[in-house]
Design an enzyme around this catalytic site. Structure first.
Site, PDB file in Angstrom:
ATOM      1  N   SER A  47      -3.375   3.205 -11.720  1.00 16.14           N
ATOM      2  CA  SER A  47      -3.038   4.882 -12.337  1.00 16.14           C
ATOM      3  C   SER A  47      -3.412   4.720 -13.934  1.00 16.14           C
ATOM      4  O   SER A  47      -4.452   4.270 -14.192  1.00 16.14           O
ATOM      5  CB  SER A  47      -1.659   5.261 -12.073  1.00 16.14           C
ATOM      6  OG  SER A  47      -1.852   6.731 -12.349  1.00 16.14           O
ATOM      7  N   ASP A 163      -3.759   8.373  -6.014  1.00 11.82           N
ATOM      8  CA  ASP A 163      -3.005   7.649  -7.006  1.00 11.82           C
ATOM      9  C   ASP A 163      -2.684   6.226  -6.092  1.00 11.82           C
ATOM     10  O   ASP A 163      -1.982   6.162  -5.146  1.00 11.82           O
ATOM     11  CB  ASP A 163      -1.873   8.100  -7.541  1.00 11.82           C
ATOM     12  CG  ASP A 163      -1.404   7.448  -8.449  1.00 11.82           C
ATOM     13  OD1 ASP A 163      -1.346   6.457  -8.767  1.00 11.82           O
ATOM     14  OD2 ASP A 163      -1.142   8.324  -9.709  1.00 11.82           O
TER      15      ASP A 163
END
Length: 307
Positions: A47, A163
């Site tokens: 991320s 993610d």
């Protein structure tokens, strides 16, 4: 006499964890390590960790730091736009432009970086962890940070990616797999479950009671108002408060589980739990804490890295 052979130091891996706005700490960590002559051979990020790690290896981290230090809450909010027809409410055009300017341009490929790099993401269809070690760097970063609900999924090799924090928030295992002998890991999720209310009030809504207008108003009032904290203890949690707390819970639990199974040689835990998930304008204090975190752990870092 035989020539003396230089004792080679171990290959150092740097695992940069997920954590939204707390991720600016990674800039401070990298700066402090480099200042001490400790340069990683392998960088893996999840991320926001993928974004900072990619920017560093592409030679753009100083430029990125100048931007985040100068940005304010209003500038951050320009990245968010409510569009019910989309799968997220981030302004993707603005985000793509930002990544090209401060992380890497479209021509920058992972395999051309000066060090090994991996961006960790999640296959939305299968739930499998995916390591992106080649291809366009900016696309890989977008895929790694595509938090469901905020960012739309990203298509990589005809698969939809989201993610990487869903499966591997602190990618120590990936650093080892890419050849690192020792791994310095940065966990941004320490204390996020037990932290006290930071005192920020939920936005007061106007008389316009439509869902969309209230949603927009909340998003515009604070950079972290999408997931506001609560002052009262007896009131029912708001939708956004429940969302952020749920995210914090699973991030904390997954992080603990993954680090227990594949521990880092040095685990850095910057004290940034008080920074809200979308308080990106608090970059200066996050960066400073990242630097201080390295200084506190420097004897341990030197011992395991041989530097």
């Amino acid at each position: 006499m035989p020539e003396e052979t230089e004792i080679s130091r171990p290959k150092i891996g740097l695992a940069l964890g997920s954590g939204a706005s707390r991720g600016w700490s990674h800039i401070g960590v990298i700066k402090a390590l480099l200042r001490e002559g400790i340069e990683p051979d392998v960088v893996c990020g999840t991320s926001v960790g993928a974004m900072i790690g990619g920017s560093y290896l592409a030679g753009n981290m100083d430029k990125l730091e100048r931007w985040v230090r100068a940005s304010n809450r209003s500038e951050v909010l320009r990245f968010f736009e409510v569009k019910l027809s989309k799968s997220g409410f981030v302004d993707t055009k603005r985000l793509n432009s930002f990544l090209q300017d401060y992380v890497a341009g479209d021509a920058q490929r992972i395999e051309d970086l000066p060090r090994k790099f991996a961006a960790i993401t999640t296959n939305l269809e299968t739930g499998r962890e995916v390591w992106l070690t080649e291809g366009v760097l900016a696309d890989s970063v977008r895929a790694s940070m595509a938090m469901p609900g905020l960012f739309p999924p990203v298509s990589i090799d005809e698969h939809w990616m989201v993610d990487g924090g869903l499966v591997n928030p602190v990618p120590v295992s990936v650093c080892h797999a890419l050849g690192a002998d020792v791994v310095i890991a940065v966990n941004l999720n320490s204390g996020i479950i037990t932290r006290r209310n930071n005192g920020m009030r939920e936005p007061v809504l106007t008389k316009d009671t439509t869902v969309l207008s209230n949603f927009k108003q909340q998003a515009k009032q604070y950079s972290n108002a999408i997931f506001p904290s609560r002052n009262g203890t007896n009131e029912a949690p708001s939708l956004f408060f429940a969302i952020v707390k749920s995210i914090n819970i699973f991030q904390d639990r997954i992080t603990r589980s993954r680090l227990a199974g594949d521990p880092a040689d040095v685990l850095l835990s910057p004290q940034v739990a008080h920074i809200g998930m979308l308080e990106f304008h608090r970059a200066a204090e996050a960066i400073q804490e990242g630097e201080l975190c390295v200084q506190r752990a420097l004897p341990e870092i030197r011992q395991v890295t041989g530097t």
